[in-house]
Design a protein around this motif. Structure first.
Motif, short mmCIF file in Angstrom:
data_model
loop_
_atom_site.label_atom_id
_atom_site.label_comp_id
_atom_site.label_asym_id
_atom_site.label_seq_id
_atom_site.Cartn_x
_atom_site.Cartn_y
_atom_site.Cartn_z
N PRO A 1 4.09 30.25 -4.04
CA PRO A 1 3.50 29.01 -3.56
C PRO A 1 3.34 28.00 -4.69
O PRO A 1 3.06 28.38 -5.84
N VAL A 2 3.52 26.72 -4.39
CA VAL A 2 3.39 25.66 -5.38
C VAL A 2 2.67 24.49 -4.73
O VAL A 2 2.93 24.14 -3.58
N GLU A 3 1.72 23.91 -5.46
CA GLU A 3 0.99 22.74 -4.95
C GLU A 3 1.84 21.49 -5.14
O GLU A 3 2.30 21.20 -6.25
N LEU A 4 1.99 20.75 -4.05
CA LEU A 4 2.81 19.53 -4.08
C LEU A 4 2.00 18.33 -3.58
O LEU A 4 1.01 18.49 -2.87
N ALA B 1 8.10 10.32 -2.19
CA ALA B 1 8.33 11.05 -3.44
C ALA B 1 7.60 12.38 -3.33
O ALA B 1 6.49 12.45 -2.80
N VAL B 2 8.23 13.43 -3.83
CA VAL B 2 7.65 14.78 -3.76
C VAL B 2 7.48 15.28 -5.19
O VAL B 2 8.46 15.40 -5.94
N LEU B 3 6.21 15.57 -5.58
CA LEU B 3 5.92 15.91 -6.97
C LEU B 3 5.03 17.14 -7.05
O LEU B 3 4.26 17.44 -6.13
N ARG B 4 5.13 17.84 -8.20
CA ARG B 4 4.28 19.01 -8.45
C ARG B 4 2.94 18.56 -9.00
O ARG B 4 2.86 17.84 -10.00
N LEU C 1 8.86 15.76 -10.63
CA LEU C 1 9.46 15.84 -9.31
C LEU C 1 9.72 17.28 -8.90
O LEU C 1 10.04 18.14 -9.74
N HIS C 2 9.62 17.52 -7.60
CA HIS C 2 9.92 18.84 -7.05
C HIS C 2 11.28 18.77 -6.37
O HIS C 2 11.52 17.92 -5.51
N GLY C 3 12.20 19.64 -6.77
CA GLY C 3 13.54 19.59 -6.21
C GLY C 3 14.21 18.29 -6.58
O GLY C 3 14.17 17.85 -7.73
N ASN C 4 14.82 17.62 -5.58
CA ASN C 4 15.46 16.34 -5.88
C ASN C 4 14.46 15.19 -5.91
O ASN C 4 14.81 14.06 -6.23
N GLY D 1 0.81 -1.21 0.00
CA GLY D 1 0.00 0.00 0.00
C GLY D 1 0.84 1.26 0.00
O GLY D 1 2.08 1.23 0.07
N ASN D 2 0.15 2.38 -0.08
CA ASN D 2 0.82 3.68 -0.05
C ASN D 2 -0.17 4.75 0.40
O ASN D 2 -1.38 4.59 0.28
N THR D 3 0.36 5.82 0.93
CA THR D 3 -0.44 6.94 1.43
C THR D 3 0.09 8.22 0.80
O THR D 3 1.24 8.29 0.36
N SER D 4 -0.76 9.23 0.79
CA SER D 4 -0.32 10.50 0.19
C SER D 4 -1.02 11.68 0.86
O SER D 4 -2.06 11.51 1.52
N ALA D 5 -0.45 12.83 0.67
CA ALA D 5 -1.05 14.09 1.14
C ALA D 5 -0.65 15.20 0.18
O ALA D 5 0.46 15.21 -0.35
N LYS D 6 -1.58 16.11 -0.04
CA LYS D 6 -1.32 17.26 -0.91
C LYS D 6 -1.29 18.52 -0.05
O LYS D 6 -2.00 18.63 0.95
#
Length: 679
Positions: free
Chosen positions: A45-48, A67-70, A98-101, A29-34
Motif C-alpha cells: 500500500p502507498v499513500e497518494l 496529478a497523482v503524487l506520493r 509523481l506516482h506512475g506517469n 481553484g483546485n480540489t484534492s483527495a488523499k
C-alpha cells in the motif's frame, strides 16, 4: 483499470462545486483527495494524493486532469524547502513525487493540498470570499462573520510557503474549517469528501449572507448623470459600431478575438460614480488579473456622445493605456523577467453600452469578461462592508510575469494558421459553403455560418463546436438589412470580421429563348448584387478594424468558359469574377486582399445541384443525373471529380498566411478544363 473510489468521489465533488459560478470562476481553484492504493511495483500500500493539475476546470474535470503524487515524498519536501526566495524550485521538485506517469502537471497550489493534514482540501475563488479577501479590513470582517471557524491569512503569493502557512493554521486551530486567503480566495478542508464540500459551501454561503445583511445599498455610489444604459436595441447597435474599432486597438501587438456583454451588473457598475476609481485599482485574485490584465481601459464619455467623438477618444485612451502599461512593466521588470507580452487592454469598459473583452481565442476572450464580472462582484461586496483594497501593484506584476506562468504559456500548442481570425461564409449551410466553414474552423478561425436556411446554418454551427467556435445567422443576401444584421451579430460574437467568403448562389439552366427576365434578375440579385452588398459591409467592418482582411469570391469556371443553355448563371459569375479585380484594386490600400476561386462540376453535397440544377445540366448533356459527377470528371485533364473539400482547400490556400502578397487572383479548381484556362 477500474477508477479508484477516492478519484470518483473527488471528481463528483469537483463537478458539483465547479458547476456553480458562486463557488469559483472558470478554471479557478483546485480540489484534492488523499487515499491509499497498491504500488504496482512492490505490491504494498502507498499513500497518494490526487489533485487538480495545472489548467483545466473543476466543473468539467476528468481523471486525466488530476496529478497523482506520493504523499511521503511530498511531505519530505518540507525538510529540503530552501525558503521563499527559491520556492519556485519546488514546482520542479513535485515532478519527483509523481506516482506512475503522474497524470496532469502539478500546479503551484499542490503544496496547499499536500501539507494540510486533512484527507480532502478545496481551494476556491468565490466572489463572496474574495470580497472578504480584498476588503481593507478583511481580517476584522472574517472574525466578525465566522468567529474562530474560519481563519484569516494575509496575502502571500501562491507557492510552497503558502502551503506551510495553511498547514500551520490547520494544526494550531483545530476548530477552523478553513481560511480566507488575503487578496486571493478561500481554502477549506475535511476528513471526508462530504465534510470538505460542506465546509467550503459554509464559508461561501455565510460570506454571501453577511454581505447581504451588512452591506450598504449603493456600494458603487450614486448614479452618474448621463451614464445610464442605452435602450437595448440602441445599445447593441452602438456596441456593434464600436466593436471592430476596439478590437483593432486591442490587437495592436497580438491578434485578438473579442467578446461583448451588456450584463446588468456591468451596466450598473459603469453607471455609478465610483466606477473610475475602482476600475483603476484593478482586480486582485491572481486568476482575475492574469486574464484581465492589471486594469481595464475605461471610456470617460457618456453613451450619448457622437460616435466619431467616442472613437477618437478611445484611440487617445488606448495610446495612454499602452504608455501606462509599458511604464508598469518597466517599474518592476528585472533582468530575469520575461519580455513584455503586449501593452493592449484585455478589458474595455464603455458606459451605457457594456464590456468588450479580448483573448487569443473566443473562449479566452469570453472567460476574461467573466472574470471581470467576478471582479465587479468582488468590488461590490468589499465596498459594501468596507473598502476595496487589492494587493499591491508590485505583487500583481510578480504574478503576471512569474517564471512559472511564462513556462505555462510556453507549453501551449503553437497557434493554427487562422488563429484569432473571424470568418463569415455565405451559403454555408450546405455543399461548398459548408465545406469551407469546416475547413476554416479546423484551421483555427471563428466562423459565422450565414445561410438563407436557418436550420441548416444552425446545424453547421453546432457541428463546428457551438458559440465559442461558430454562430449561425440567417441571411438572404438580397437584403441589405439582413446582411448588416449578420455583420452586427458577427462583431458582437467575435469582435470583428477578418475573412469573408461570398459563396451564396443559385443556378437556373435554360437556353436563351427560355430564360425569363425574372430568371436573369434572380440570378443577378443573389450572386452579383448579393456579393456586392456582402463585400461592401465586409469592407466597412474591416476598414474600421484597421487589420486588413480577406475577401474570397466563389465564382465558377463558367465565368470564363462559354457553354450552352446557361446565360443567366454564367453572366452573373463573370460579374463576380470582375468584382474580384475591381475590389482588389480599390481595397488594397486598406490591406484587404480580394481573390476568387473558379470551381467546376461540384456535384456531391451541393445544394444547387440537388435543387434542380443537376437535373437541368444532365438533360443538357443527355445523361442520367446520377452520372453527372463522373461525366464532369471525364471531361477534365486530370479525370478527377471535384468535391466541396477541394474548393475549401483553395480558400484556405488563399487565406492561410502563405500568399500574403497575392490579390486579384482567380484559382481554378476544376481538375483541368483547358477552355477555362485564365489568359
Amino acid at each position: 483499470m477500474a477508477q479508484h473510489p477516492v478519484v470518483a468521489t473527488l471528481l463528483a465533488r469537483s463537478h458539483r462545486l465547479g458547476s456553480d459560478p458562486r463557488n469559483t470562476n472558470y478554471a479557478g481553484g483546485n480540489t484534492s483527495a488523499k487515499g491509499v492504493a497498491t504500488d504496482p511495483v512492490t505490491g504494498q500500500p502507498v499513500e497518494l494524493m490526487w489533485v487538480k493539475g495545472s489548467g483545466g476546470d473543476l466543473g468539467t474535470l476528468a481523471e486525466a486532469g488530476l496529478a497523482v503524487l506520493r504523499l511521503d515524498r511530498l511531505r519530505a519536501l518540507a525538510d529540503t524547502y530552501p525558503g521563499v526566495a527559491r520556492e519556485d524550485e519546488m514546482v520542479t521538485a513535485f515532478e519527483y513525487c509523481l506516482h506512475g506517469n503522474g497524470g496532469a502537471a502539478p500546479s503551484i497550489d499542490t503544496a496547499m493540498h499536500a501539507l494540510v493534514e486533512a484527507a480532502h482540501v478545496d481551494h476556491l475563488h468565490p466572489d463572496s470570499g474574495i470580497a472578504f479577501a480584498t476588503a481593507a479590513d478583511g481580517e476584522r470582517l472574517t472574525a466578525a462573520c465566522f468567529g474562530d471557524a474560519v481563519a484569516w491569512l494575509p496575502w502571500r503569493r501562491p507557492g510552497f510557503q503558502l502551503g506551510l502557512d495553511i498547514a500551520e493554521i490547520k494544526r494550531t486551530r483545530p476548530q477552523a474549517v478553513g481560511c480566507v486567503l488575503g487578496g486571493h480566495g478561500i481554502t477549506a478542508w475535511g476528513a471526508t469528501s462530504e465534510e470538505c464540500e460542506a465546509n467550503a459551501l459554509y464559508i461561501i454561503r455565510t460570506a454571501e449572507a453577511f454581505l447581504a445583511r451588512h452591506g450598504k445599498a449603493e456600494p458603487f455610489g450614486p448614479r452618474l448623470e448621463g451614464h445610464q444604459a442605452l435602450p437595448e436595441a440602441e445599445r447593441r447597435r452602438r456596441a456593434a459600431a464600436l466593436a471592430p474599432v476596439i478590437r483593432g486597438l486591442a490587437s495592436t501587438d497580438l491578434p485578438q478575438v473579442g467578446h461583448f456583454t451588456d450584463a446588468a451588473p456591468v451596466l450598473d457598475f459603469l453607471a455609478r460614480a465610483e466606477h473610475p476609481r475602482l476600475a483603476a485599482l484593478g482586480t486582485s485574485c491572481p486568476d482575475h488579473f492574469l486574464r484581465t490584465k492589471v486594469a481595464p481601459l475605461v471610456l470617460d464619455l457618456p453613451p450619448t456622445a457622437p460616435l466619431d467623438e467616442t472613437i477618437a477618444r478611445l484611440r487617445e485612451l488606448h495610446t495612454d493605456y499602452r504608455a501606462g502599461y509599458r511604464a508598469y512593466y518597466e517599474r518592476y521588470a528585472t533582468a530575469d523577467s520575461p519580455p513584455m507580452r503586449g501593452a493592449d487592454p484585455a478589458i474595455v469598459l464603455v458606459p451605457g453600452v457594456g464590456m468588450f473583452s479580448f483573448g487569443r481565442d473566443k473562449q479566452t476572450a469570453r472567460v476574461a469578461g467573466e472574470f471581470y464580472l467576478n471582479a465587479i462582484n468582488v468590488m461590490r461586496g468589499a465596498e459594501a462592508v468596507s473598502g476595496y483594497a487589492p494587493i499591491e501593484e508590485s505583487e500583481k506584476f510578480a504574478i503576471e510575469y512569474w517564471a512559472l506562468e511564462e513556462a505555462k504559456l510556453r507549453r501551449m500548442p503553437a497557434p493554427k494558421p487562422l488563429h484569432a481570425r473571424v470568418a463569415l461564409v455565405t451559403g454555408a449551410g450546405s455543399g461548398i459553403g459548408k465545406a469551407i466553414a469546416h475547413r476554416l474552423a479546423a484551421e483555427g478561425a471563428c466562423v459565422v455560418v450565414a445561410d438563407v436556411n436557418t436550420a441548416t446554418a444552425r446545424a453547421v454551427a453546432d457541428e463546428l463546436g457551438g458559440p465559442d467556435r461558430a454562430v449561425a445567422v440567417t441571411v438572404d443576401v438580397t437584403s441589405e438589412e439582413q446582411i448588416a444584421e449578420a455583420f452586427r451579430t458577427a462583431v458582437l460574437a467575435f469582435g470583428g470580421v477578418d475573412l469573408v467568403v461570398n459563396n451564396a448562389g443559385i443556378s437556373i439552366s435554360k437556353p436563351l429563348l427560355e430564360t425569363t427576365a425574372e430568371d436573369w434578375d434572380r440570378q443577378h440579385a443573389i450572386m452579383a448584387r448579393g456579393s456586392f452588398l456582402v463585400s461592401r459591409e465586409a469592407a466597412r467592418t474591416m476598414i474600421r478594424q484597421g487589420l486588413g482582411g480577406d475577401l474570397v469570391y466563389i465564382a465558377s469556371k463558367n465565368a470564363v468558359f462559354a457553354g450552352p443553355n446557361n446565360i443567366a448563371y454564367s453572366a452573373t459569375k463573370a460579374d463576380q469574377a470582375h468584382q474580384v479585380r475591381l475590389l482588389a484594386a480599390e481595397l488594397g490600400a486598406h490591406g484587404i486582399r480580394v481573390n476568387g476561386v473558379n470551381p467546376d462540376g461540384v456535384v456531391r453535397g451541393s445544394g444547387i445541384f440537388a435543387g434542380g440544377w443537376g437535373a437541368q445540366r444532365a438533360a443538357t448533356y443527355g445523361i442520367a443525373e446520377e452520372q453527372l459527377g463522373a461525366f464532369y470528371a471525364q471531361r477534365t485533364l486530370l479525370k478527377r471529380e471535384v468535391l466541396p473539400e477541394h474548393v475549401a482547400a483553395a480558400v484556405f490556400a488563399l487565406t492561410g498566411g502563405d500568399l500574403t502578397h497575392t490579390t486579384g487572383l482567380h484559382i481554378p479548381v476544376d481538375a483541368g478544363v483547358a477552355a477555362a484556362f485564365l489568359r
